[in-house]
Write a protein that holds these residues in place. Sequence first.
Motif, PDB file in Angstrom:
ATOM      1  N   PHE A  16    -127.203   6.153  -5.842  1.00 59.39           N
ATOM      2  CA  PHE A  16    -126.489   5.719  -6.703  1.00 59.39           C
ATOM      3  C   PHE A  16    -125.917   4.664  -7.767  1.00 59.39           C
ATOM      4  CE2 PHE A  16    -123.498   5.639 -10.288  1.00 59.39           C
ATOM      5  CZ  PHE A  16    -124.655   6.282 -11.425  1.00 59.39           C
ATOM      6  N   ASN A  17    -125.393   4.656  -6.741  1.00 63.40           N
ATOM      7  CA  ASN A  17    -124.517   2.826  -6.416  1.00 63.40           C
ATOM      8  C   ASN A  17    -125.181   1.520  -6.991  1.00 63.40           C
ATOM      9  OD1 ASN A  17    -121.391   3.723  -6.813  1.00 63.40           O
ATOM     10  ND2 ASN A  17    -121.623   4.329  -5.388  1.00 63.40           N
ATOM     11  N   GLU A  18    -126.148   2.646  -5.278  1.00 61.85           N
ATOM     12  CA  GLU A  18    -127.148   0.735  -5.171  1.00 61.85           C
ATOM     13  C   GLU A  18    -128.302   1.077  -6.542  1.00 61.85           C
ATOM     14  OE1 GLU A  18    -130.684   0.002  -2.162  1.00 61.85           O
ATOM     15  OE2 GLU A  18    -128.935   0.821  -1.663  1.00 61.85           O
ATOM     16  N   THR A  19    -128.379   1.656  -7.027  1.00 57.92           N
ATOM     17  CA  THR A  19    -129.341   2.248  -8.056  1.00 57.92           C
ATOM     18  C   THR A  19    -128.778   1.525  -9.391  1.00 57.92           C
ATOM     19  OG1 THR A  19    -130.420   3.901  -7.545  1.00 57.92           O
ATOM     20  CG2 THR A  19    -131.176   3.677  -9.492  1.00 57.92           C
ATOM     21  N   MET A  20    -127.469   1.392 -10.084  1.00 55.53           N
ATOM     22  CA  MET A  20    -127.207   1.090 -10.737  1.00 55.53           C
ATOM     23  C   MET A  20    -127.072   0.052 -10.792  1.00 55.53           C
ATOM     24  SD  MET A  20    -126.494   3.133 -12.659  1.00 55.53           S
ATOM     25  CE  MET A  20    -125.268   2.694 -14.137  1.00 55.53           C
ATOM     26  N   TRP A  21    -126.509  -1.008  -9.013  1.00 56.23           N
ATOM     27  CA  TRP A  21    -126.036  -2.362  -9.366  1.00 56.23           C
ATOM     28  C   TRP A  21    -127.843  -3.471  -9.454  1.00 56.23           C
ATOM     29  CZ3 TRP A  21    -123.415  -6.301  -7.747  1.00 56.23           C
ATOM     30  CH2 TRP A  21    -121.793  -5.435  -7.378  1.00 56.23           C
ATOM     31  N   SER A  22    -129.086  -2.812  -8.823  1.00 54.30           N
ATOM     32  CA  SER A  22    -130.518  -2.842  -9.818  1.00 54.30           C
ATOM     33  C   SER A  22    -130.399  -2.864 -10.982  1.00 54.30           C
ATOM     34  CB  SER A  22    -131.325  -1.927  -8.788  1.00 54.30           C
ATOM     35  OG  SER A  22    -132.592  -2.687  -9.328  1.00 54.30           O
ATOM     36  N   ILE A  23    -129.904  -2.004 -11.903  1.00 56.61           N
ATOM     37  CA  ILE A  23    -129.861  -1.233 -13.228  1.00 56.61           C
ATOM     38  C   ILE A  23    -129.398  -2.588 -13.430  1.00 56.61           C
ATOM     39  CG2 ILE A  23    -129.849  -0.037 -15.239  1.00 56.61           C
ATOM     40  CD1 ILE A  23    -130.256   2.300 -13.096  1.00 56.61           C
ATOM     41  N   CYS A  24    -127.691  -2.696 -13.321  1.00 60.85           N
ATOM     42  CA  CYS A  24    -127.284  -4.596 -13.738  1.00 60.85           C
ATOM     43  C   CYS A  24    -128.438  -5.557 -14.249  1.00 60.85           C
ATOM     44  CB  CYS A  24    -126.154  -4.239 -13.103  1.00 60.85           C
ATOM     45  SG  CYS A  24    -124.918  -5.297 -14.430  1.00 60.85           S
TER      46      CYS A  24
END
Length: 498
Positions: free
Chosen positions: A182-190
């Motif tokens: 989840f955290n890695e994905t959120m960095w990508s979305i950001c």
Amino acid sequence: MSAEAAEKLVADMKLQNKYFEMEGVFMNFQSFVDSIPTAACVVSVEKLENGRYGKVRIVLGNRPYLDTIERPAENLAMLTQKFIPNSEYTTYMTRDLNFEDACFNAAVNKKCLHAYAHPARYDVWFNMSFLPLFPDDGNICYCMYIMEVNFKPDAKRLSTISADIASAVLETCIKLRSSDDFNETMWSICGDIRDLCDSEHCCILLMDTEKRKCSVLCEAFSQDSKLLSMENYIEGFYDIAESWKDTIAGSNCLIVKNEHDMEVVKERNPKWYDSITSAGGKTIVLFPLEFKGELLGYIWALNFSAEAAETIKSTLELTTFILASEIYSYQLMGKLHVLSSRDMLTGVMNRNEMNNYIDAISESSSEKSVGVLFADLNGLKAVNDGEGHVAGDVLLKNAAKALREIFDVHEIFRAGGDEFVAVLTGITEAELSEKAEHLRKAAEKYDNLVFAIGTAFENDIKNVRIALRNADERMYADKKRFYEMHPEKKRGIIDKRN
């Protein structure tokens, strides 16, 4: 009457004269508005030089719209607020930069706009359309504002978006669903949101209302950014983040595109204005992340492309709705994990989590060593019998406090009623013995807290269960020695002089 009041009166009289000069046009406007079944009104925008605007006024409205403005008194014999044609819109609602921007684009730039939003000041969703009207009256331009209220979000309305926006939102959904991290994905979305906004910096900030603390979930920078990471400001930032609700002032977001908009921020929130401008912020996009009435945090972009403001707003209105849902679910799963893995009385990990951890490291390919420490409370029964279970609970909490002074919280488990276990990897036998002695000294800080301790060490982490068994046996041997020396503790007799 003051000179200022006199000038205002003259200005109002001129506007009224203009109103009557345009009476024929307004009669057509009124007929047009009255033909619309939902709430609708005509808005005028004063066009200024250099793409700026002045007063935004509600010229006239149909009955459904006037009903949203005119409020009856308790006796229903009179109105506490009556609509006056050609009044500034702020007479009837809080100033809203998003509303002003939409009216400006429709009235002055002659664009047809649509928005489906959930302003924070209302517990409803607004389906809004802004349509340009002709003719203009010099520098006074007109548009129609049509409003439909939904008490629950309408999925069809939310999905009625352009292909570009749909593509951006769909990409976000796919990323969230196709990754286990989840955290890695959120960095990508950001990073994607930063690209969308063409901004210097983008950040998702989470807020813990109970602890009154903020944390950075993710952030992204442009290659030439000179802004510092939000981590540099996070300490003590909660008060500023908490003030954003009033700065947004009941709208669903804040979009500051220029100095004119920034003056509104300065007026509403001078402390944040000073903070953001001193850090190099010139333009701001700020969206709250809310789900099921709970504020989870905010997403913002600094120094974004003002030309893309409409696309940014439309995309983030839907994207933030999705992100808030995912963050809420992620945090809920985290809370459920805590409930299932933590001992609620002492705050350390419970036996179930210990068993999972032992299973994991016993099958590990690591070549680390492992050390195990068993710590059992001596005399807990005596405290429970002599002083009550509340005092016994205090003793257990103090035991956990003493353990946390020596070990990291993820190393400590409450294995049973009065039995705690610490499991340490990559440790030497000498270090394990030293920690056991430190634990005995830490226990001396608390009344009636005495541990029976047993330790065991293995060079191979796979032998962790052997270490557990040996440490357990040594702990019981230590407990036996204690009760031989203090038989009164075992019988439930407490020496109050200690």
